[in-house]
Design a protein around this motif. Structure first.
Motif, PDB file in Angstrom:
ATOM      1  N   GLY A  43       0.900  -1.297   0.025  1.00  0.00           N
ATOM      2  CA  GLY A  43      -0.101  -0.105  -0.039  1.00  0.00           C
ATOM      3  C   GLY A  43       0.722   1.385  -0.084  1.00  0.00           C
ATOM      4  O   GLY A  43       0.395   2.220   0.540  1.00  0.00           O
ATOM      5  N   VAL A  44       2.042   1.354  -0.513  1.00  0.00           N
ATOM      6  CA  VAL A  44       2.795   2.394  -0.856  1.00  0.00           C
ATOM      7  C   VAL A  44       2.670   2.996  -2.261  1.00  0.00           C
ATOM      8  O   VAL A  44       2.419   2.066  -3.138  1.00  0.00           O
ATOM      9  CB  VAL A  44       4.199   2.401  -0.213  1.00  0.00           C
ATOM     10  CG1 VAL A  44       4.029   2.185   1.249  1.00  0.00           C
ATOM     11  CG2 VAL A  44       5.112   1.499  -1.122  1.00  0.00           C
ATOM     12  N   ASP A  45       2.698   4.220  -2.465  1.00  0.00           N
ATOM     13  CA  ASP A  45       3.006   4.566  -3.891  1.00  0.00           C
ATOM     14  C   ASP A  45       4.340   4.322  -4.468  1.00  0.00           C
ATOM     15  O   ASP A  45       5.194   4.248  -3.721  1.00  0.00           O
ATOM     16  CB  ASP A  45       2.310   6.044  -4.033  1.00  0.00           C
ATOM     17  CG  ASP A  45       3.246   7.072  -3.374  1.00  0.00           C
ATOM     18  OD1 ASP A  45       4.449   6.910  -3.550  1.00  0.00           O
ATOM     19  OD2 ASP A  45       2.779   8.158  -3.025  1.00  0.00           O
ATOM     20  N   SER A  46       4.392   4.398  -5.876  1.00  0.00           N
ATOM     21  CA  SER A  46       5.438   4.074  -6.449  1.00  0.00           C
ATOM     22  C   SER A  46       6.863   5.051  -6.057  1.00  0.00           C
ATOM     23  O   SER A  46       7.791   4.546  -6.259  1.00  0.00           O
ATOM     24  CB  SER A  46       5.361   4.182  -8.078  1.00  0.00           C
ATOM     25  OG  SER A  46       4.802   5.442  -8.478  1.00  0.00           O
ATOM     26  N   GLU A  53      12.270   3.629   4.939  1.00  0.00           N
ATOM     27  CA  GLU A  53      11.734   3.978   6.090  1.00  0.00           C
ATOM     28  C   GLU A  53       9.936   3.958   5.660  1.00  0.00           C
ATOM     29  O   GLU A  53       9.345   3.624   6.620  1.00  0.00           O
ATOM     30  CB  GLU A  53      12.125   5.423   6.491  1.00  0.00           C
ATOM     31  CG  GLU A  53      13.446   5.360   7.083  1.00  0.00           C
ATOM     32  CD  GLU A  53      14.049   6.586   7.509  1.00  0.00           C
ATOM     33  OE1 GLU A  53      13.207   7.619   7.569  1.00  0.00           O
ATOM     34  OE2 GLU A  53      15.282   6.754   7.452  1.00  0.00           O
ATOM     35  N   SER A  54       9.781   4.416   4.606  1.00  0.00           N
ATOM     36  CA  SER A  54       8.147   4.530   4.075  1.00  0.00           C
ATOM     37  C   SER A  54       7.852   2.941   4.045  1.00  0.00           C
ATOM     38  O   SER A  54       6.712   2.791   4.843  1.00  0.00           O
ATOM     39  CB  SER A  54       8.303   4.960   2.741  1.00  0.00           C
ATOM     40  OG  SER A  54       8.491   6.346   2.686  1.00  0.00           O
ATOM     41  N   ARG A  55       8.594   2.212   3.686  1.00  0.00           N
ATOM     42  CA  ARG A  55       8.008   0.914   3.656  1.00  0.00           C
ATOM     43  C   ARG A  55       7.849   0.168   5.255  1.00  0.00           C
ATOM     44  O   ARG A  55       7.016  -0.316   5.562  1.00  0.00           O
ATOM     45  CB  ARG A  55       8.868  -0.458   2.878  1.00  0.00           C
ATOM     46  CG  ARG A  55       9.057   0.210   1.383  1.00  0.00           C
ATOM     47  CD  ARG A  55       9.700  -0.870   0.428  1.00  0.00           C
ATOM     48  NE  ARG A  55      10.916  -1.274   1.151  1.00  0.00           N
ATOM     49  CZ  ARG A  55      12.110  -0.908   0.683  1.00  0.00           C
ATOM     50  NH1 ARG A  55      12.250   0.123  -0.073  1.00  0.00           N
ATOM     51  NH2 ARG A  55      13.292  -1.511   1.343  1.00  0.00           N
ATOM     52  N   ALA A  56       8.984   0.577   5.935  1.00  0.00           N
ATOM     53  CA  ALA A  56       8.820   0.090   7.392  1.00  0.00           C
ATOM     54  C   ALA A  56       7.597   0.684   8.288  1.00  0.00           C
ATOM     55  O   ALA A  56       6.979  -0.180   8.884  1.00  0.00           O
ATOM     56  CB  ALA A  56       9.990   0.690   7.912  1.00  0.00           C
TER      57      ALA A  56
END
Length: 128
Positions: A43-46, A53-56
């Motif tokens: 659910g993260v944008d490309s 850090e965003s993925r974590a």
């Protein structure tokens, strides 16, 4: 061995955009579809895929939500991880198949030995 959760949480996940491009160029459509499914579940944008850090943060949120919902539901990323593990492992042949599709040249004889270039139709077997 750790599945998509581990892939997205460590440094390997930093190159997910390259994995997408590579799988696409090699016509590994089944594998690419599974990776895209896992990315959608993340659910993260490309623009954030390369940022650990965003993925974590997203993985932490997903884990908390799963704990809140409780048992009886599949763990995050189980579906795409299981489907990926069930695919036949033919990645070592993907570059040769890509070459064959692009050039029409076959560098292996039917018994698998390297031979002179031969023309023949090649089916990609990532979809088996």
């Amino acid at each position: 061995n750790g599945g998509f959760e581990q892939y997205f949480s460590n440094s390997s996940g930093d190159s997910v955009a390259e994995a997408i491009r590579g799988l696409g160029r090699l016509s590994c459509t089944a594998t690419l579809a599974i990776l895209n499914e896992a990315i959608a579940e993340l659910g993260v944008d490309s623009g954030e895929l390369h940022d650990r850090e965003s993925r974590a943060r997203r993985l932490s949120f997903i884990a908390q939500e799963w704990k809140r919902v409780g048992s009886g539901t599949p763990e995050p990323f189980d579906g795409p991880t299981d489907r990926l593990q069930d695919l036949p492992e033919r990645f070592s042949r993907a570059p040769a198949l890509h070459w064959q599709r692009r050039t029409g040249l076959n560098l292996q004889s039917p018994d698998g030995n390297v031979s002179g270039a031969k023309r023949r139709a090649v089916q990609h077997d990532d979809e088996d």
